[in-house]
Design a protein around this motif. Structure first.
Motif: not given
Length: 230
Positions: A137-163
């Motif tokens: 996400l550190t790498f992604l943020k400057p690329i989409i900043n100002g034009t796009g956005h992201y969010y992390v699905d709360a249901g997959t936010r765990d130690q082994r998997r993130t969508d």
């Protein structure tokens, strides 16, 4: 709303400074995938609920809404990436990832893997699983900043998997981050991603795997997954 200053966001900054335990809990939930049982007997949860940042969801602590969640993500990453070489590299190379109104995720992941290997491949410090998510996400943020956005699905936010869902000019890109735990997990990860694509009515997604062996060698593997015809 997130691009403009408001007293609401100013209050968040002030309150997190005043209540470091709340700051730490929010940080662990969002970046570390940690789960807390919801109980107002806990002073930190009580304060977070009073401010409207936390709520109960399935008997666990959850961030109240996506606006707060996105702002907190931005705040935490801004505080921790001011001197990040990954963020600097992404900002310099940003134009090569954009074609008209489209984001070239294949190129984003290819360059992330190259920089990740260059900057972190030889490190001998213990690598926490949550750092893979943070670095991407550190790498992604400057690329989409100002034009796009992201969010992390709360249901997959765990130690082994993130969508991660990236919205860029109205198009969605689904990226699953997964810690490598053998070939069985790889197969499971591809199925999880395909099921997730179904729920978002998407035909293509990306699976990013982080592998850490006992010698602390760190590698990333990236696969593009196209949902099979049904």
């Amino acid at each position: 709303m997130l691009m403009s200053r408001s007293t609401l966001f100013d209050d968040i900054n002030k309150n997190l400074d005043l209540y470091p335990d709340l700051n730490e809990m929010l940080h662990h939930i969002l970046l570390g995938g940690k789960s807390y049982p919801f109980s107002l007997a806990d002073n930190t949860i009580q304060i977070g609920t009073m401010f409207g940042y936390l709520k109960e969801e399935d008997y666990k602590v959850a961030i109240t809404n996506r606006i707060f969640e996105t702002y907190l993500y931005d705040l935490f990453y801004l505080n921790e990436t001011k001197n990040s070489r990954l963020a600097d590299a992404a900002a310099v190379e940003r134009n090569q990832f954009i074609s008209g109104h489209y984001l070239d995720i294949d190129k984003v992941l290819e360059r992330f893997q190259a920089h990740y290997t260059s900057y972190y491949g030889e490190k001998d410090w213990e690598f926490l699983e949550e750092d893979g998510r943070f670095l991407f996400l550190t790498f992604l943020k400057p690329i989409i900043n100002g034009t796009g956005h992201y969010y992390v699905d709360a249901g997959t936010r765990d130690q082994r998997r993130t969508d991660i869902i990236v919205d860029y000019h109205g198009k969605q890109y689904i990226i699953e981050l997964k810690i490598w735990h053998g070939e069985e997990y790889q197969v499971k990860g591809r199925k999880q991603l395909c099921d997730y694509l179904d729920s978002y009515e998407q035909n293509k997604g990306w699976l990013v795997g982080f592998c850490f062996n006992k010698a602390k060698e760190k590698k990333t593997g990236i696969k593009k997954s196209t949902k099979p015809e049904r």
